[in-house]
Motif scaffolding. Structure first.
Motif, PDB file in Angstrom:
ATOM      1  N   THR A  90       0.934  -1.237  -0.043  1.00  0.00           N
ATOM      2  CA  THR A  90      -0.011  -0.159  -0.113  1.00  0.00           C
ATOM      3  C   THR A  90       1.019   1.228  -0.075  1.00  0.00           C
ATOM      4  O   THR A  90       1.821   1.396   0.797  1.00  0.00           O
ATOM      5  CB  THR A  90      -0.741  -0.047   1.376  1.00  0.00           C
ATOM      6  OG1 THR A  90      -1.818  -1.180   1.060  1.00  0.00           O
ATOM      7  CG2 THR A  90      -1.617   1.453   1.524  1.00  0.00           C
ATOM      8  N   GLN A 118      -2.665   6.208  -6.119  1.00  0.00           N
ATOM      9  CA  GLN A 118      -2.578   5.461  -5.064  1.00  0.00           C
ATOM     10  C   GLN A 118      -3.131   3.953  -5.104  1.00  0.00           C
ATOM     11  O   GLN A 118      -3.923   3.726  -6.025  1.00  0.00           O
ATOM     12  CB  GLN A 118      -3.993   5.892  -4.197  1.00  0.00           C
ATOM     13  CG  GLN A 118      -4.269   5.234  -2.814  1.00  0.00           C
ATOM     14  CD  GLN A 118      -3.099   5.518  -1.759  1.00  0.00           C
ATOM     15  OE1 GLN A 118      -2.649   6.570  -1.613  1.00  0.00           O
ATOM     16  NE2 GLN A 118      -2.566   4.525  -1.504  1.00  0.00           N
ATOM     17  N   THR A 120      -4.007   0.654  -2.813  1.00  0.00           N
ATOM     18  CA  THR A 120      -4.335   0.404  -1.342  1.00  0.00           C
ATOM     19  C   THR A 120      -4.679  -1.312  -1.642  1.00  0.00           C
ATOM     20  O   THR A 120      -5.545  -1.828  -2.184  1.00  0.00           O
ATOM     21  CB  THR A 120      -5.711   0.926  -0.963  1.00  0.00           C
ATOM     22  OG1 THR A 120      -5.457   2.437  -0.940  1.00  0.00           O
ATOM     23  CG2 THR A 120      -5.826   0.393   0.743  1.00  0.00           C
TER      24      THR A 120
END
Length: 123
Positions: A90, A118, A120
């Motif tokens: 992450t 991003q 995650t």
């Protein structure tokens, strides 16, 4: 050179994602391309890099065997295929480009950076 990343998102542990970085503005094929990441509260770290020819690739030990970097000269795009993802993957992932002779694992040697995407990994 402008770099735009895409492909980030939320994935379960053990899952896969493919990041893409589209380059424009300069001769893509002349540049070493790299992926870096920054996790919350941590320093930026090297993930993978590929030389302009595509023949030489480099990986951080933490991703070796799970991630694969590649480039498509016709599309001016570099990819990061991420398999067997773990929670510790992450981070915000950044694409970067630098001259053909740079040390590929050293982020300070890259001249151009994307805005980041991003990733995650969570159940």
């Amino acid at each position: 050179m402008q770099l735009v990343e895409s492909g980030g998102g939320l994935v379960h542990p053990g899952g896969s994602l493919r990041l893409a970085c589209a380059a424009s503005g300069r001769t893509f094929s002349s540049y070493t391309m790299g992926w870096f990441r920054r996790a919350p509260g941590k320093e930026r770290e090297f993930v993978a890099a590929i030389r302009r020819s595509g023949g030489n690739t480099y990986y951080a030990d933490s991703v070796k065997g799970r991630f694969t970097i590649s480039r498509d000269a016709a599309k001016n795009t570099v990819y990061l295929q991420m398999n067997s993802l773990k929670s510790e993957d992450t981070a915000v992932y950044y694409c970067a480009s630098g001259s053909s002779w740079i040390v590929p694992t050293d982020g300070n040697e890259y001249a151009y950076w994307g805005q980041g995407t991003q990733v995650t990994v969570s159940s």
